[in-house]
Scaffold this motif. Structure first.
Motif, PDB file in Angstrom:
ATOM      1  N   MET A   1       0.852  -1.176   0.000  1.00 42.90           N
ATOM      2  CA  MET A   1       0.000   0.000   0.000  1.00 42.90           C
ATOM      3  C   MET A   1       0.891   1.230   0.000  1.00 42.90           C
ATOM      4  O   MET A   1       1.881   1.283   0.710  1.00 42.90           O
ATOM      5  N   GLN A   2       0.520   2.200  -0.813  1.00 46.77           N
ATOM      6  CA  GLN A   2       1.277   3.439  -0.875  1.00 46.77           C
ATOM      7  C   GLN A   2       0.313   4.599  -0.709  1.00 46.77           C
ATOM      8  O   GLN A   2      -0.681   4.702  -1.442  1.00 46.77           O
ATOM      9  N   LEU A   3       0.604   5.465   0.259  1.00 48.60           N
ATOM     10  CA  LEU A   3      -0.217   6.656   0.444  1.00 48.60           C
ATOM     11  C   LEU A   3       0.180   7.694  -0.593  1.00 48.60           C
ATOM     12  O   LEU A   3       1.332   7.744  -1.032  1.00 48.60           O
ATOM     13  N   THR A   4      -0.753   8.541  -0.957  1.00 47.73           N
ATOM     14  CA  THR A   4      -0.462   9.605  -1.907  1.00 47.73           C
ATOM     15  C   THR A   4       0.407  10.671  -1.255  1.00 47.73           C
ATOM     16  O   THR A   4       0.467  10.784  -0.022  1.00 47.73           O
ATOM     17  N   SER A   5       1.066  11.467  -2.089  1.00 53.40           N
ATOM     18  CA  SER A   5       1.859  12.578  -1.561  1.00 53.40           C
ATOM     19  C   SER A   5       0.939  13.571  -0.849  1.00 53.40           C
ATOM     20  O   SER A   5       1.353  14.224   0.108  1.00 53.40           O
ATOM     21  N   PHE A   6      -0.313  13.676  -1.284  1.00 52.07           N
ATOM     22  CA  PHE A   6      -1.298  14.544  -0.639  1.00 52.07           C
ATOM     23  C   PHE A   6      -1.412  14.187   0.847  1.00 52.07           C
ATOM     24  O   PHE A   6      -1.360  15.050   1.722  1.00 52.07           O
ATOM     25  N   THR A   7      -1.527  12.895   1.123  1.00 45.58           N
ATOM     26  CA  THR A   7      -1.635  12.420   2.502  1.00 45.58           C
ATOM     27  C   THR A   7      -0.313  12.565   3.238  1.00 45.58           C
ATOM     28  O   THR A   7      -0.282  13.009   4.392  1.00 45.58           O
ATOM     29  N   ASP A   8       0.776  12.230   2.588  1.00 46.92           N
ATOM     30  CA  ASP A   8       2.107  12.364   3.179  1.00 46.92           C
ATOM     31  C   ASP A   8       2.341  13.797   3.635  1.00 46.92           C
ATOM     32  O   ASP A   8       2.717  14.051   4.782  1.00 46.92           O
ATOM     33  N   TYR A   9       2.098  14.758   2.754  1.00 46.47           N
ATOM     34  CA  TYR A   9       2.325  16.164   3.088  1.00 46.47           C
ATOM     35  C   TYR A   9       1.349  16.643   4.155  1.00 46.47           C
ATOM     36  O   TYR A   9       1.703  17.428   5.035  1.00 46.47           O
ATOM     37  N   LEU A  36       8.011  22.386   0.057  1.00 45.25           N
ATOM     38  CA  LEU A  36       6.907  21.909  -0.772  1.00 45.25           C
ATOM     39  C   LEU A  36       6.169  23.089  -1.385  1.00 45.25           C
ATOM     40  O   LEU A  36       6.303  24.222  -0.939  1.00 45.25           O
ATOM     41  N   SER A  37       5.360  22.805  -2.376  1.00 45.00           N
ATOM     42  CA  SER A  37       4.572  23.823  -3.067  1.00 45.00           C
ATOM     43  C   SER A  37       3.505  24.400  -2.140  1.00 45.00           C
ATOM     44  O   SER A  37       2.710  23.652  -1.550  1.00 45.00           O
ATOM     45  N   ARG A  38       3.480  25.724  -2.052  1.00 45.36           N
ATOM     46  CA  ARG A  38       2.474  26.388  -1.222  1.00 45.36           C
ATOM     47  C   ARG A  38       1.067  26.113  -1.761  1.00 45.36           C
ATOM     48  O   ARG A  38       0.132  25.902  -0.983  1.00 45.36           O
ATOM     49  N   GLU A  83      -7.058  10.491   1.935  1.00 45.36           N
ATOM     50  CA  GLU A  83      -7.031   9.511   0.845  1.00 45.36           C
ATOM     51  C   GLU A  83      -8.399   9.369   0.169  1.00 45.36           C
ATOM     52  O   GLU A  83      -8.545   8.561  -0.746  1.00 45.36           O
ATOM     53  N   ARG A  84      -9.386  10.132   0.622  1.00 39.36           N
ATOM     54  CA  ARG A  84     -10.729  10.056   0.039  1.00 39.36           C
ATOM     55  C   ARG A  84     -10.641  10.198  -1.481  1.00 39.36           C
ATOM     56  O   ARG A  84      -9.986  11.095  -2.000  1.00 39.36           O
ATOM     57  N   GLY A  85     -11.262   9.284  -2.177  1.00 44.11           N
ATOM     58  CA  GLY A  85     -11.252   9.310  -3.634  1.00 44.11           C
ATOM     59  C   GLY A  85     -10.098   8.532  -4.248  1.00 44.11           C
ATOM     60  O   GLY A  85     -10.035   8.391  -5.465  1.00 44.11           O
ATOM     61  N   GLN A  86      -9.194   8.014  -3.421  1.00 39.96           N
ATOM     62  CA  GLN A  86      -8.060   7.224  -3.914  1.00 39.96           C
ATOM     63  C   GLN A  86      -8.343   5.755  -3.631  1.00 39.96           C
ATOM     64  O   GLN A  86      -8.304   5.317  -2.491  1.00 39.96           O
TER      65      GLN A  86
END
Length: 138
Positions: A1-9, A36-38, A83-86
């Motif tokens: 399982m890999q979390l998205t960067s969205f969740t990581d950040y 990271l990107s603002r 992770e909603r939607g992933q």
């Protein structure tokens, strides 16, 4: 399982915010700290606000702060929100109808069970458990 960067950040931001829960943090400040990107962090902060994890205020004394004590924020709930939607696998997506073994697959139920246990396990910990050390600003 890999979390998205969205969740990581998102988790990184919350770990920082948990180090001083009464303080407001700007996305610019967090973006600089984590390199990271603002804009990306702003989208994550919006999701966290919609999910009731943080509250945001605009203006000079604005920023984001935790809406509840870090001890009350469960990690699994945060991951589920971010992770909603992933989908874990293609057939879990609402439009995931490309599976050629639908109807006879015995893996799907096991994956759903594993995904639920993953969130339950994360919910054994709170944001307070993973808070970063408070930053010393020179």
């Amino acid at each position: 399982m890999q979390l998205t960067s969205f969740t990581d950040y998102g988790l990184r931001m919350l770990m920082r915010m948990a180090s001083a829960p009464d303080r407001a943090y700007s996305t610019a400040e967090l973006a600089e700290e984590f390199k990271l990107s603002r804009n990306h962090l702003t989208k994550i902060m919006q999701r966290l606000a919609q999910g009731g994890i943080v509250e945001t205020r605009r203006g000079v004394s604005g920023g984001a702060r935790l809406r509840r004590d870090p001890e009350e924020i469960r990690l699994g709930d945060v991951v589920r929100l971010l992770e909603r939607g992933q989908a874990l696998v293609e057939c879990f997506r609402p439009d995931g109808n490309n599976c050629t073994i639908e109807g006879c697959c015995r893996l799907k139920a096991r994956l759903r069970h594993a995904e639920a246990r993953f969130i339950e396990d994360l919910n054994q910990s709170t944001l307070a458990d993973i808070a970063l050390p408070e930053r010393v600003v020179a």
